[in-house]
Design a protein around this motif. Sequence first.
Motif, mmCIF file in Angstrom:
data_model
loop_
_atom_site.group_PDB
_atom_site.id
_atom_site.type_symbol
_atom_site.label_atom_id
_atom_site.label_comp_id
_atom_site.label_asym_id
_atom_site.label_seq_id
_atom_site.Cartn_x
_atom_site.Cartn_y
_atom_site.Cartn_z
ATOM 1 N N PHE A 96 1.572 56.724 58.007
ATOM 2 C CA PHE A 96 0.417 57.240 57.255
ATOM 3 C C PHE A 96 0.377 56.622 55.854
ATOM 4 O O PHE A 96 -0.643 56.094 55.411
ATOM 5 N N SER B 76 -0.373 52.888 55.922
ATOM 6 C CA SER B 76 -1.799 52.570 56.114
ATOM 7 C C SER B 76 -2.571 52.772 54.809
ATOM 8 O O SER B 76 -3.512 52.042 54.516
ATOM 9 N N VAL B 77 -2.137 53.763 54.014
ATOM 10 C CA VAL B 77 -2.788 53.998 52.720
ATOM 11 C C VAL B 77 -2.616 52.776 51.808
ATOM 12 O O VAL B 77 -3.508 52.411 51.047
ATOM 13 N N GLY C 236 -4.142 47.922 51.950
ATOM 14 C CA GLY C 236 -4.953 47.073 51.076
ATOM 15 C C GLY C 236 -5.769 46.038 51.818
ATOM 16 O O GLY C 236 -6.286 45.108 51.216
ATOM 17 N N LEU D 187 -9.653 53.615 47.587
ATOM 18 C CA LEU D 187 -9.142 53.716 48.965
ATOM 19 C C LEU D 187 -10.143 54.450 49.858
ATOM 20 O O LEU D 187 -10.446 54.014 50.976
ATOM 21 N N GLU E 143 -13.145 52.266 50.521
ATOM 22 C CA GLU E 143 -12.791 51.223 51.500
ATOM 23 C C GLU E 143 -12.842 51.799 52.918
ATOM 24 O O GLU E 143 -13.337 51.162 53.845
#
Lengths: 413, 157
Positions: A330, A333-334, A337, B82, B85
Amino acid sequence: MFANVARSRLLPMSVPFRYFGAAVALHIAAWAALLAGARDVAAFPGGLGWPFAALHLATLGVLAMAAIGATLQLLPVATRQPVRSVGAAKLVWWLFVPGVLLFGGGAAAYAPRAMAPGAVLALAALSLYGWLLARNLWSARGMPVVVAHGWAALAALAGLAFTGLALVARYEHGLALDHSAFRVAHLVLAAYGFMGLLALGLSQFLLPMLAVARPPAPRSAYAALGTALAAILLALGGFLGAAALAGLVAAAIHVVSLERSLRARLRPALGPAFQLVRASWALLLASLALALAMALGWAPPRAGVLFIVLLVPGWLLTFLLGVLQRIVPFLASVHAGARAPPLASALSPQGPLAAHRVLHFAALAGLLAGVALDALWLVQVAAAAGLAGALAFAAFFAGVLGRLKSARVPAHA
Amino acid sequence: MDFNRHISRRLHEEHEATLALWGRLEQTLAMRGAKPPTEEDLRLVRDCTAQIADEVTRHFAFEEKDLFPLLAASGEGDIAGLLAEEHATIREAARRFGELAQPSADLQARWPEARALALELAERLVSHVQKEEMSLLPSLEDLLDEETDQALAGSYV
């Protein structure tokens, strides 16, 4: 003192992942130490040697290490406060890793003189972490349930550091103290106190988040916390039977409230990680039931070692590995980029995780049976299975990082 | 988590509705495996297509225009970036999913592709909602005063 205060609650990936990486490596070392000392496990009297080293590599090296990494990233989310200093968060790692290695290595080699500097480094690291934790909790604006658990865990951390140092001083300088009472206090404060209360508190928001469910009602969380604190105080006062009973009540409230929350989840699939989480709850209850039997004089032979197996690799390690296999991909994945961030499931190699589950459960079952039956070969097979499981978990961790690296390429191309 | 701001509660309710619908689709697809879809499966896919079309226009646009700038101004620009995106990724997947599931398309014939895309969207939505529930909505509790909250809630239809 530390200039680079984090403005955002999202830490650089390297901060939590350095702790997770160290925990994954020391997980292998802990099972390897247990295998090396398998001959002494069933009758482990509590002195220095390989089993002692294995226990502390697991508690400090895996449980505390991963807990520090996880809380540095997750607690700011719960408290709506950034980490006060990224530099301090990194320094904790640089103090803690060599501290744990020196302490574990010294214990395995029966060398208290090596353990002492290890203990000092670990204590310095935990003190600095305690400061970061306290600053975060002090300014917390959200999730009072998690914050209350955090303060309780911090108090237990102070107690476990004090009792741990006293026990090291006894080994090195022959300090006169009630060894048995200090040992029990250290065990209770470390396992049920610091680690246990952090696990209880973070479970209140982390497990519902992972399961896509509503968190349990705060009153059940406070009831479990209050009862758990009473149990810890009773144990410190030497009332072990009453402590175990209160601990059982606290654990039952915790498990039932979280099971209710999970049953009402919005996403039907829970995933295999929750097999580990649920098994860990059963092992927590079993550890307390055995503690009660021991206090009442009904315990089987070698109950003390069985109790530690149920408590450390059983409840705490099983829970941690279940949670870690969900939060590592998790968080990865954050931080990917990439233009299209990879799915957490695409970053998780499932083969190593499936192998780890089987090997971890086999190791626990073998260890419990080996100690209960005083069968050296079973303990050896169990430790070897645990070691293979730890290698499988390391393959999973490396796999996540490898897939993350591949996913990042398009963003920089 | 309980939210005190009107807009946080509203977005939270929409998140729950999204998760419930896409969770149902995810479970249905997992149980069906590689077997061809039933009429009921196709109906569920089309319900999800309609829901996601609304989500990516109304809900996403509101967050991007009115909420992410607030988050960025409070020092959480990386989280706002984020989330934005992820919006772009979900939008693109939803667009492809919408094409596959439009009434004139032969969804039955392109089922393997639609199934894979539906599972991807389900996971992306769950993960995105988890992040917003952990970061965006709690932050709004601190960032919005009563007046701004009322104004935002009024403008979000």
